[in-house]
Motif scaffolding. Structure first.
Motif, short mmCIF file in Angstrom:
data_model
loop_
_atom_site.label_atom_id
_atom_site.label_comp_id
_atom_site.label_asym_id
_atom_site.label_seq_id
_atom_site.Cartn_x
_atom_site.Cartn_y
_atom_site.Cartn_z
N LEU A 1 -11.14 -28.01 -11.66
CA LEU A 1 -10.70 -26.39 -11.51
C LEU A 1 -8.97 -26.61 -12.12
O LEU A 1 -8.44 -27.33 -11.10
CB LEU A 1 -10.82 -25.51 -10.50
N GLU A 2 -8.61 -25.83 -12.82
CA GLU A 2 -7.05 -25.80 -13.13
C GLU A 2 -6.58 -24.41 -13.45
O GLU A 2 -7.36 -23.65 -13.89
CB GLU A 2 -6.73 -26.49 -14.51
N GLU A 3 -5.29 -24.22 -13.04
CA GLU A 3 -4.56 -22.98 -12.92
C GLU A 3 -3.33 -23.16 -13.12
O GLU A 3 -2.69 -24.07 -12.44
CB GLU A 3 -4.87 -21.98 -12.09
N SER A 4 -2.80 -22.33 -14.01
CA SER A 4 -1.13 -22.30 -14.09
C SER A 4 -0.27 -21.08 -14.28
O SER A 4 -0.99 -20.03 -14.88
CB SER A 4 -0.96 -23.18 -15.37
N LEU A 5 0.85 -20.82 -14.10
CA LEU A 5 1.50 -19.60 -14.23
C LEU A 5 1.65 -19.30 -15.67
O LEU A 5 2.19 -17.98 -16.07
CB LEU A 5 3.08 -19.59 -13.26
N ASP A 6 1.59 -20.38 -16.41
CA ASP A 6 1.57 -20.35 -17.79
C ASP A 6 0.71 -19.60 -18.57
O ASP A 6 0.71 -19.11 -19.58
CB ASP A 6 1.83 -21.68 -18.49
N GLU A 7 -0.57 -19.71 -17.82
CA GLU A 7 -1.69 -19.10 -18.35
C GLU A 7 -2.49 -18.04 -17.47
O GLU A 7 -2.03 -17.79 -16.38
CB GLU A 7 -3.03 -20.02 -18.74
N ILE B 1 -6.50 -23.10 -2.91
CA ILE B 1 -5.21 -23.00 -3.55
C ILE B 1 -5.13 -22.55 -4.96
O ILE B 1 -5.75 -23.24 -5.77
CB ILE B 1 -4.11 -24.23 -3.09
N ARG B 2 -4.35 -21.68 -4.87
CA ARG B 2 -4.15 -21.05 -6.60
C ARG B 2 -2.74 -20.85 -6.95
O ARG B 2 -1.98 -20.95 -6.18
CB ARG B 2 -4.93 -19.65 -6.62
N ALA B 3 -2.58 -21.05 -8.22
CA ALA B 3 -1.22 -20.79 -8.82
C ALA B 3 -0.68 -19.62 -8.49
O ALA B 3 -1.33 -18.33 -8.16
CB ALA B 3 -1.21 -20.79 -10.43
N GLY B 4 0.51 -19.64 -7.86
CA GLY B 4 1.32 -18.26 -7.33
C GLY B 4 1.12 -18.31 -5.64
O GLY B 4 1.92 -17.63 -5.18
N GLY C 1 9.41 -31.02 5.35
CA GLY C 1 10.85 -32.00 4.96
C GLY C 1 11.63 -31.55 3.83
O GLY C 1 12.57 -31.93 3.59
N SER C 2 10.99 -30.69 3.26
CA SER C 2 11.73 -29.99 1.95
C SER C 2 12.50 -28.97 2.30
O SER C 2 13.73 -28.82 1.71
CB SER C 2 10.84 -29.44 0.79
N GLY C 3 12.61 -28.30 3.45
CA GLY C 3 13.24 -27.08 3.80
C GLY C 3 13.17 -25.99 3.02
O GLY C 3 14.12 -25.41 3.08
N LEU C 4 12.27 -26.07 2.10
CA LEU C 4 12.43 -24.72 0.72
C LEU C 4 11.32 -24.07 1.04
O LEU C 4 10.06 -24.65 1.40
CB LEU C 4 12.65 -25.48 -0.39
N GLU C 5 11.22 -22.74 0.73
CA GLU C 5 10.09 -22.04 0.43
C GLU C 5 9.58 -22.51 -1.19
O GLU C 5 10.25 -22.49 -2.00
CB GLU C 5 10.56 -20.36 0.41
N LEU C 6 8.35 -22.63 -1.14
CA LEU C 6 7.85 -23.19 -2.40
C LEU C 6 6.67 -22.43 -2.77
O LEU C 6 5.70 -21.91 -2.28
CB LEU C 6 7.62 -24.55 -2.57
N LEU C 7 6.67 -22.19 -4.36
CA LEU C 7 5.28 -21.58 -4.70
C LEU C 7 4.61 -22.69 -6.02
O LEU C 7 5.13 -23.36 -6.27
CB LEU C 7 5.91 -20.26 -5.75
N VAL C 8 3.31 -22.44 -5.86
CA VAL C 8 2.46 -23.24 -6.73
C VAL C 8 2.52 -22.51 -8.29
O VAL C 8 2.19 -21.87 -8.38
CB VAL C 8 1.05 -23.28 -6.28
N THR C 9 3.39 -23.60 -9.06
CA THR C 9 3.20 -23.24 -10.31
C THR C 9 2.12 -23.62 -11.29
O THR C 9 1.54 -23.07 -12.26
CB THR C 9 4.60 -23.76 -11.30
N SER C 10 1.50 -24.64 -10.78
CA SER C 10 0.08 -25.37 -11.37
C SER C 10 -0.71 -25.87 -10.43
O SER C 10 0.04 -26.56 -9.34
CB SER C 10 0.33 -25.88 -12.76
N VAL C 11 -1.86 -25.89 -10.51
CA VAL C 11 -2.88 -26.48 -9.84
C VAL C 11 -3.91 -27.13 -10.25
O VAL C 11 -4.56 -26.64 -11.24
CB VAL C 11 -3.33 -25.79 -8.52
N ARG C 12 -4.41 -28.42 -9.92
CA ARG C 12 -5.41 -29.02 -10.40
C ARG C 12 -6.38 -29.50 -9.23
O ARG C 12 -6.10 -30.45 -8.36
CB ARG C 12 -5.07 -30.19 -11.46
N HIS C 13 -7.57 -29.17 -9.18
CA HIS C 13 -8.53 -29.33 -8.22
C HIS C 13 -9.80 -30.45 -8.68
O HIS C 13 -10.47 -29.82 -9.72
CB HIS C 13 -9.52 -28.13 -7.54
#
Length: 357
Positions: free
Chosen positions: A28-34, A309-312, A319-331
């Protein structure tokens, strides 16, 4: 069915045929580009394999990570294409999309009234294309009048969502669910998964670059708009005017509505031009400031699959110390399955995916 480690995934064709043991792999694949969630399913061909015809419905189900009961992972889906290969044993590869693929592949011309929101427009697009709606979160930001010449429906949706974000709204993306099409606000997922090395993460790669950095933004507009009710003093001091001696005014340089500068001393001048024909000069300045950026930072994470988990979605990366969003995912479904994520900060996502209208 894929049953490594005792887990179960199901692929159902045309709501009649359980493909069962014929399934060799599911990705399964999803991206903010699509707009669409995409599945690649590998089958082994046997005499009892039903006929495959593009356009057939497909449902992919599995046990969600941390759960115990089967749930739909891609539904409603449509078989878009298939291909086969034979090296002594025939294998078939299926490509399946959720039904938002019709919004991506279809073109139209539409006039949208001033004051509508992206939620209201998405409802209209979906209804025109027979796509069921789930509860749509109200995006709240009234949009400008838009005349969309022949283009894909998805490009119209993108323009609506970019304008929403550019003028102070949240970032949204359409998301197909078993209950229908929803407007998902990025980062609003109820469960925020925590990813940690030596626990559920196998590898983390980090990248920083000036590619995509913007230290100066120049917003351009038409002279008619700039002078209509705005006043000469509202224009940038750097606006240049030209005496065209009666020549075609379309050949004259555009008027500069706003120039916003970032950290030029540190990173140099990396300028982006924006053509703005909708908002006021104050809105143009706001839009320009939102586009300013320095070093671009992204993360690539691979690890044990969390199949919901899905894009977005918002993710915590230890350890990153950042809020992060998924821009693409491959399951790569299985037990243990494997996933690969591309992650970025909300500021990065806003600039890259929602930064211009």
């Amino acid at each position: 069915m894929i049953r490594p480690g005792g887990n179960t995934y199901e692929v159902v064709l045309a709501e009649r045929f359980m493909l069962g043991e014929l399934v060799e792999s599911i990705v399964l694949e999803e991206s903010l580009d699509e707009i669409s969630l995409r599945a690649a399913v590998g089958l082994v061909a046997t005499p009892d394999l039903p006929d495959l015809v593009p356009g057939q419905s497909v449902r992919i189900s599995g046990i969600p990570f941390g759960g115990s009961d089967m749930a739909d992972l891609l539904n409603p889906g449509v078989l878009w294409d298939w291909s086969s290969r034979d090296s002594g044993q025939k294998h078939i590869d299926l490509t399946i999309y959720d039904r938002t693929i019709y919004l991506s592949k279809s073109e139209d011309e539409m006039l949208m009234s001033k004051g509508q929101t992206a939620s209201q427009r998405l409802s209209r697009y979906a209804q025109n294309w027979g796509i069921p709606l789930a509860g749509l979160e109200e995006s709240s930001v009234p949009l400008s009048r838009s005349l969309y010449r022949a283009q894909t429906i998805y490009s119209m949706i993108q323009a609506d969502l970019k304008e929403t974000a550019a003028y102070g709204g949240e970032m949204y993306r359409p998301r197909m669910t078993p209950d229908g099409l929803e407007l998902f606000r990025l980062g609003s997922n109820t469960t925020v998964w925590s990813l940690e090395l030596e626990r559920n993460v196998l590898d983390v790669a980090q990248r920083q670059t000036l590619d995509g950095a913007v230290t100066q933004v120049k917003v351009l507009g038409s002279e008619l708009k700039a002078r209509a009710g705005q006043g000469e003093s509202a224009l940038s001091e750097e606006t240049e005017t030209t005496d065209n001696n009666g020549e075609d005014p379309t050949q004259a340089p555009s008027l500069v509505l706003a120039i916003e500068k970032g950290d030029i001393a540190r990173y140099g001048t990396l300028q982006k031009m924006v053509q703005d024909s909708k908002g006021s000069i104050a809105e143009a300045r706001t839009q320009a400031r939102q586009m300013l950026s320095g070093i671009q930072e992204t993360f690539t994470v691979s690890g044990i699959d969390i199949n919901i988990i899905r894009a977005g979605d918002r993710i915590e990366l230890a350890g990153s110390g950042l809020e992060l969003l998924v821009t693409s995912v491959r399951h790569e479904l299985g037990v243990p399955g494997r996933m690969s994520l591309e992650l970025a900060t909300p500021d990065y996502v806003r600039r890259k995916y929602y930064g211009s209208v």
